[in-house]
Motif scaffolding. Structure first.
Motif, short mmCIF file in Angstrom:
data_model
loop_
_atom_site.label_atom_id
_atom_site.label_comp_id
_atom_site.label_asym_id
_atom_site.label_seq_id
_atom_site.Cartn_x
_atom_site.Cartn_y
_atom_site.Cartn_z
N GLN A 1 -2.88 -12.66 -3.80
CA GLN A 1 -3.28 -11.78 -2.71
C GLN A 1 -2.96 -12.46 -1.38
O GLN A 1 -3.27 -13.62 -1.17
CB GLN A 1 -4.79 -11.50 -2.78
N GLU A 2 -2.33 -11.71 -0.52
CA GLU A 2 -1.95 -12.25 0.79
C GLU A 2 -2.80 -11.63 1.88
O GLU A 2 -3.23 -10.49 1.78
CB GLU A 2 -0.48 -11.93 1.09
N LYS A 3 -3.00 -12.38 2.93
CA LYS A 3 -3.67 -11.85 4.11
C LYS A 3 -2.65 -11.08 4.94
O LYS A 3 -1.48 -11.45 5.01
CB LYS A 3 -4.21 -12.99 4.96
N LYS A 4 -3.11 -10.04 5.58
CA LYS A 4 -2.26 -9.31 6.51
C LYS A 4 -2.25 -10.09 7.82
O LYS A 4 -3.28 -10.38 8.38
CB LYS A 4 -2.77 -7.89 6.74
N SER A 5 -1.07 -10.42 8.25
CA SER A 5 -0.96 -11.25 9.44
C SER A 5 -0.05 -10.57 10.46
O SER A 5 0.99 -10.02 10.10
CB SER A 5 -0.39 -12.61 9.04
N PRO A 6 -0.42 -10.63 11.74
CA PRO A 6 0.46 -10.05 12.76
C PRO A 6 1.77 -10.84 12.90
O PRO A 6 2.78 -10.30 13.35
CB PRO A 6 -0.37 -10.11 14.04
N VAL A 7 1.76 -12.09 12.48
CA VAL A 7 2.97 -12.89 12.57
C VAL A 7 4.05 -12.34 11.64
O VAL A 7 5.23 -12.32 11.97
CB VAL A 7 2.66 -14.38 12.24
N LYS A 8 3.62 -11.85 10.47
CA LYS A 8 4.58 -11.26 9.53
C LYS A 8 5.29 -10.07 10.15
O LYS A 8 6.49 -9.88 9.96
CB LYS A 8 3.88 -10.83 8.24
N TRP A 9 4.54 -9.23 10.86
CA TRP A 9 5.15 -8.07 11.48
C TRP A 9 6.11 -8.49 12.59
O TRP A 9 7.16 -7.87 12.77
CB TRP A 9 4.09 -7.12 12.01
N LEU A 10 5.77 -9.52 13.34
CA LEU A 10 6.68 -10.02 14.38
C LEU A 10 7.97 -10.56 13.76
O LEU A 10 9.06 -10.34 14.28
CB LEU A 10 5.99 -11.10 15.21
N ILE A 11 7.84 -11.25 12.62
CA ILE A 11 9.02 -11.78 11.94
C ILE A 11 9.89 -10.63 11.44
O ILE A 11 11.12 -10.65 11.59
CB ILE A 11 8.61 -12.71 10.78
N ARG A 12 9.29 -9.62 10.85
CA ARG A 12 10.04 -8.47 10.36
C ARG A 12 10.75 -7.75 11.50
O ARG A 12 11.91 -7.34 11.37
CB ARG A 12 9.12 -7.51 9.62
N ILE A 13 10.08 -7.59 12.61
CA ILE A 13 10.70 -6.94 13.77
C ILE A 13 11.86 -7.81 14.28
O ILE A 13 12.93 -7.29 14.61
CB ILE A 13 9.66 -6.68 14.87
N GLY A 14 11.65 -9.13 14.35
CA GLY A 14 12.72 -10.02 14.80
C GLY A 14 13.93 -9.98 13.89
O GLY A 14 15.08 -9.95 14.36
N VAL A 15 13.71 -9.96 12.58
CA VAL A 15 14.82 -9.89 11.63
C VAL A 15 15.54 -8.55 11.77
O VAL A 15 16.78 -8.49 11.74
CB VAL A 15 14.32 -10.11 10.19
N SER A 16 14.79 -7.47 11.96
CA SER A 16 15.41 -6.15 12.13
C SER A 16 16.26 -6.12 13.40
O SER A 16 17.39 -5.59 13.39
CB SER A 16 14.34 -5.06 12.20
N VAL A 17 15.76 -6.67 14.48
CA VAL A 17 16.53 -6.72 15.73
C VAL A 17 17.79 -7.56 15.54
O VAL A 17 18.87 -7.19 16.00
CB VAL A 17 15.65 -7.27 16.88
N PHE A 18 17.67 -8.67 14.83
CA PHE A 18 18.84 -9.51 14.55
C PHE A 18 19.90 -8.74 13.78
O PHE A 18 21.09 -8.79 14.12
CB PHE A 18 18.41 -10.76 13.77
N PHE A 19 19.50 -8.00 12.74
CA PHE A 19 20.46 -7.24 11.95
C PHE A 19 21.10 -6.13 12.78
O PHE A 19 22.30 -5.86 12.63
CB PHE A 19 19.82 -6.67 10.69
N ILE A 20 20.35 -5.51 13.66
CA ILE A 20 20.92 -4.48 14.52
C ILE A 20 21.95 -5.09 15.47
O ILE A 20 23.04 -4.53 15.66
CB ILE A 20 19.81 -3.74 15.29
N ILE A 21 21.64 -6.24 16.04
CA ILE A 21 22.58 -6.91 16.94
C ILE A 21 23.85 -7.31 16.19
O ILE A 21 24.97 -7.11 16.69
CB ILE A 21 21.91 -8.14 17.61
#
Length: 168
Positions: free
Chosen positions: A85-105
């Motif tokens: 079981q994992e904790k929901k962390s806001p850092v995970k969402w920031l990482i996902r957003i960063g990776v998505s932005v990287f792939f778009i670029i």
């Protein structure tokens, strides 16, 4: 749209998807299956590049490597019946957003490149022979050192797993 473009697109999606799933899963067996999809997709990309020898080597070597990886993972880790079981962390969402932005670029950067219409000049038609000549003349010692290193890693993993099993 050509068939080669569609095949490239599908193989690229399988490669990226397998890699993302591999780092997302928690069970070792699921990770290994996702990694297998990634390696097989990479072999398909090699076939599209007309590097059949490299593609077959990819399949043979990494199929063996996946088996050894599965053995390492199963022998060296503890397995519980319950799911992690994992904790929901806001850092995970920031990482996902960063990776998505990287792939778009990266996608937009690739789309803006001016590709040459002139096909590549492949003068060496017998690339398997060239690989063999290079491997067994210039790179025979590093080739043998890698095989010894892999053998030592396998024996070490077996010894570590056996010691851990005896301690329990």
């Amino acid at each position: 749209m050509s068939g080669q473009f569609i095949a490239f697109f599908v193989l690229a999606l399988l490669t990226i998807g397998g890699a993302v799933f591999m780092i997302s899963f928690h069970r070792v067996v699921h990770m290994v299956v996702a990694l297998a999809f990634t390696f097989l997709s990479i072999a398909g990309l090699y076939i599209l590049l007309e590097a059949e020898f490299v593609a077959m080597t990819q399949i043979l070597v990494y199929s063996g490597a996946i088996s050894v990886l599965m053995l390492f993972g199963i022998m060296l880790t503890r397995h519980d019946a319950s799911e992690v079981q994992e904790k929901k962390s806001p850092v995970k969402w920031l990482i996902r957003i960063g990776v998505s932005v990287f792939f778009i670029i990266v996608f937009l950067g690739i789309q803006s490149v001016q590709w040459s219409d002139k096909p590549a000049d492949f003068t060496a038609k017998d690339n398997v022979k060239e690989i063999g000549v290079q491997m067994f003349t210039n790179y025979v010692i590093p080739f043998e050192m890698v095989s010894v290193l892999l053998l030592v890693a396998l024996v070490g993993a077996i010894i570590l797993a056996k010691k851990e099993a005896e301690e329990e």
